[in-house]
Scaffold this motif. Structure first.
Motif, PDB file in Angstrom:
ATOM      1  N   PHE A   1      28.072 -28.866  30.505  1.00 50.90           N
ATOM      2  CA  PHE A   1      27.516 -28.042  31.570  1.00 50.90           C
ATOM      3  C   PHE A   1      27.828 -26.593  31.238  1.00 50.90           C
ATOM      4  N   ARG A   2      26.779 -25.808  31.123  1.00 52.76           N
ATOM      5  CA  ARG A   2      26.906 -24.382  30.812  1.00 52.76           C
ATOM      6  C   ARG A   2      27.746 -24.130  29.565  1.00 52.76           C
ATOM      7  N   GLY A   3      27.552 -24.970  28.574  1.00 54.21           N
ATOM      8  CA  GLY A   3      28.232 -24.788  27.298  1.00 54.21           C
ATOM      9  C   GLY A   3      29.642 -25.343  27.232  1.00 54.21           C
ATOM     10  N   GLU A   4      30.117 -25.933  28.318  1.00 53.92           N
ATOM     11  CA  GLU A   4      31.465 -26.503  28.338  1.00 53.92           C
ATOM     12  C   GLU A   4      31.379 -28.019  28.209  1.00 53.92           C
ATOM     13  N   VAL A   5      32.122 -28.559  27.253  1.00 54.87           N
ATOM     14  CA  VAL A   5      32.102 -29.996  26.980  1.00 54.87           C
ATOM     15  C   VAL A   5      33.266 -30.665  27.709  1.00 54.87           C
ATOM     16  N   THR A   6      32.942 -31.756  28.403  1.00 58.43           N
ATOM     17  CA  THR A   6      33.945 -32.546  29.114  1.00 58.43           C
ATOM     18  C   THR A   6      33.851 -33.989  28.642  1.00 58.43           C
ATOM     19  N   VAL A   7      34.999 -34.534  28.244  1.00 55.64           N
ATOM     20  CA  VAL A   7      35.073 -35.921  27.802  1.00 55.64           C
ATOM     21  C   VAL A   7      35.998 -36.666  28.760  1.00 55.64           C
ATOM     22  N   THR A   8      35.484 -37.713  29.379  1.00 57.04           N
ATOM     23  CA  THR A   8      36.302 -38.553  30.251  1.00 57.04           C
ATOM     24  C   THR A   8      36.766 -39.748  29.433  1.00 57.04           C
ATOM     25  N   VAL A   9      38.076 -39.980  29.469  1.00 58.04           N
ATOM     26  CA  VAL A   9      38.678 -41.025  28.640  1.00 58.04           C
ATOM     27  C   VAL A   9      39.484 -41.996  29.496  1.00 58.04           C
ATOM     28  N   ALA A  10      39.790 -43.145  28.937  1.00 63.75           N
ATOM     29  CA  ALA A  10      40.619 -44.125  29.631  1.00 63.75           C
ATOM     30  C   ALA A  10      42.027 -43.567  29.809  1.00 63.75           C
ATOM     31  N   ARG A  11      42.576 -43.745  30.980  1.00 61.23           N
ATOM     32  CA  ARG A  11      43.913 -43.234  31.301  1.00 61.23           C
ATOM     33  C   ARG A  11      44.967 -43.749  30.326  1.00 61.23           C
ATOM     34  N   GLU A  12      44.865 -44.998  29.932  1.00 65.68           N
ATOM     35  CA  GLU A  12      45.855 -45.615  29.050  1.00 65.68           C
ATOM     36  C   GLU A  12      45.907 -44.968  27.665  1.00 65.68           C
ATOM     37  N   LYS A  13      44.862 -44.268  27.287  1.00 64.13           N
ATOM     38  CA  LYS A  13      44.773 -43.659  25.954  1.00 64.13           C
ATOM     39  C   LYS A  13      44.950 -42.144  25.963  1.00 64.13           C
ATOM     40  N   ILE A  14      45.296 -41.556  27.120  1.00 63.10           N
ATOM     41  CA  ILE A  14      45.333 -40.092  27.214  1.00 63.10           C
ATOM     42  C   ILE A  14      46.280 -39.466  26.204  1.00 63.10           C
ATOM     43  N   LEU A  15      47.449 -40.024  26.042  1.00 57.58           N
ATOM     44  CA  LEU A  15      48.432 -39.446  25.121  1.00 57.58           C
ATOM     45  C   LEU A  15      47.967 -39.560  23.674  1.00 57.58           C
ATOM     46  N   GLU A  16      47.434 -40.691  23.326  1.00 57.81           N
ATOM     47  CA  GLU A  16      46.943 -40.903  21.962  1.00 57.81           C
ATOM     48  C   GLU A  16      45.757 -39.993  21.650  1.00 57.81           C
ATOM     49  N   ILE A  17      44.827 -39.882  22.578  1.00 53.81           N
ATOM     50  CA  ILE A  17      43.643 -39.040  22.366  1.00 53.81           C
ATOM     51  C   ILE A  17      44.028 -37.568  22.318  1.00 53.81           C
ATOM     52  N   CYS A  18      44.905 -37.135  23.216  1.00 49.98           N
ATOM     53  CA  CYS A  18      45.346 -35.739  23.183  1.00 49.98           C
ATOM     54  C   CYS A  18      46.116 -35.447  21.893  1.00 49.98           C
ATOM     55  N   GLY A  19      46.904 -36.397  21.427  1.00 48.25           N
ATOM     56  CA  GLY A  19      47.608 -36.228  20.154  1.00 48.25           C
ATOM     57  C   GLY A  19      46.635 -36.070  18.996  1.00 48.25           C
ATOM     58  N   PHE A  20      45.571 -36.844  19.002  1.00 48.29           N
ATOM     59  CA  PHE A  20      44.539 -36.734  17.975  1.00 48.29           C
ATOM     60  C   PHE A  20      43.852 -35.373  18.046  1.00 48.29           C
ATOM     61  N   LEU A  21      43.537 -34.931  19.270  1.00 44.55           N
ATOM     62  CA  LEU A  21      42.905 -33.623  19.431  1.00 44.55           C
ATOM     63  C   LEU A  21      43.810 -32.502  18.903  1.00 44.55           C
ATOM     64  N   LYS A  22      45.098 -32.620  19.172  1.00 45.75           N
ATOM     65  CA  LYS A  22      46.027 -31.580  18.716  1.00 45.75           C
ATOM     66  C   LYS A  22      46.238 -31.631  17.202  1.00 45.75           C
ATOM     67  N   ASP A  23      46.575 -32.800  16.685  1.00 42.69           N
ATOM     68  CA  ASP A  23      46.971 -32.917  15.275  1.00 42.69           C
ATOM     69  C   ASP A  23      45.795 -32.890  14.308  1.00 42.69           C
ATOM     70  N   SER A  24      44.722 -33.581  14.644  1.00 42.94           N
ATOM     71  CA  SER A  24      43.595 -33.694  13.717  1.00 42.94           C
ATOM     72  C   SER A  24      42.510 -32.649  13.935  1.00 42.94           C
TER      73      SER A  24
END
Length: 162
Positions: free
Chosen positions: A25-48
């Motif tokens: 929306f208006r150039g901003e990307v939003t990804v909704t993820v499973a709660r159980e994977k939040i730490l793993e996904i955020c770690g991937f976003l940070k590290d990779s």
């Protein structure tokens, strides 16, 4: 256009089963993820993907509009790539908790405390989860939509304003 975003492509490759929704929306990307994977996904976003700055952690209360009731929201920024992404995870009222991302971004320490204080979402493994704005003896969480307008156990103001 969100489907062409480099972070979205990588997330879908690695976490296809955990991606619940992708929106732009208006150039901003939003990804909704499973709660159980939040730490793993955020770690991937940070590290990779080099999202090395957590600019905000907040939450939304959808009381009566959708289930689960709450949505934890993380706004991330990649300084080297000059790129932003918003990550959301649904949090049910019956188990109002999500993993803390403070091990990834120290900036989340105070941000998660604020969400805990005002919305009542618990962050598992947070190093110092306690109220930050309200007093320790405050009852309830003032940004919840079912919080009484006058505060807990308070009478409406009956005096004069002048």
């Amino acid at each position: 256009m969100a489907e062409n975003n480099r972070a979205v492509i990588k997330l879908k490759e690695k976490y296809a089963d955990s991606i619940l929704e992708v929106k732009e929306f208006r150039g901003e990307v939003t990804v909704t993820v499973a709660r159980e994977k939040i730490l793993e996904i955020c770690g991937f976003l940070k590290d990779s993907l080099r999202f090395n700055l957590c600019t905000d952690v907040t939450a939304v209360d959808y009381l009566g509009k959708q289930e689960p009731r709450f949505m934890a929201v993380y706004n991330l920024y990649s300084i080297p790539n000059k790129d932003r992404i918003r990550v959301k995870a649904p949090v049910p009222e019956s188990d109002c908790a999500i993993d803390s991302v403070t091990g990834l971004w120290k900036s989340a320490i105070f941000l998660e405390r604020e969400v805990y204080d005002l919305m009542g979402i618990n962050f598992r493994n947070h190093p110092d989860l306690r109220r930050i704005l309200m007093t320790d003896d405050w009852v309830g969480h003032p940004l919840r939509k079912d919080y009484p307008l006058q505060g807990p156990d308070r009478e409406p103001y009956k005096g004069r304003l002048s």
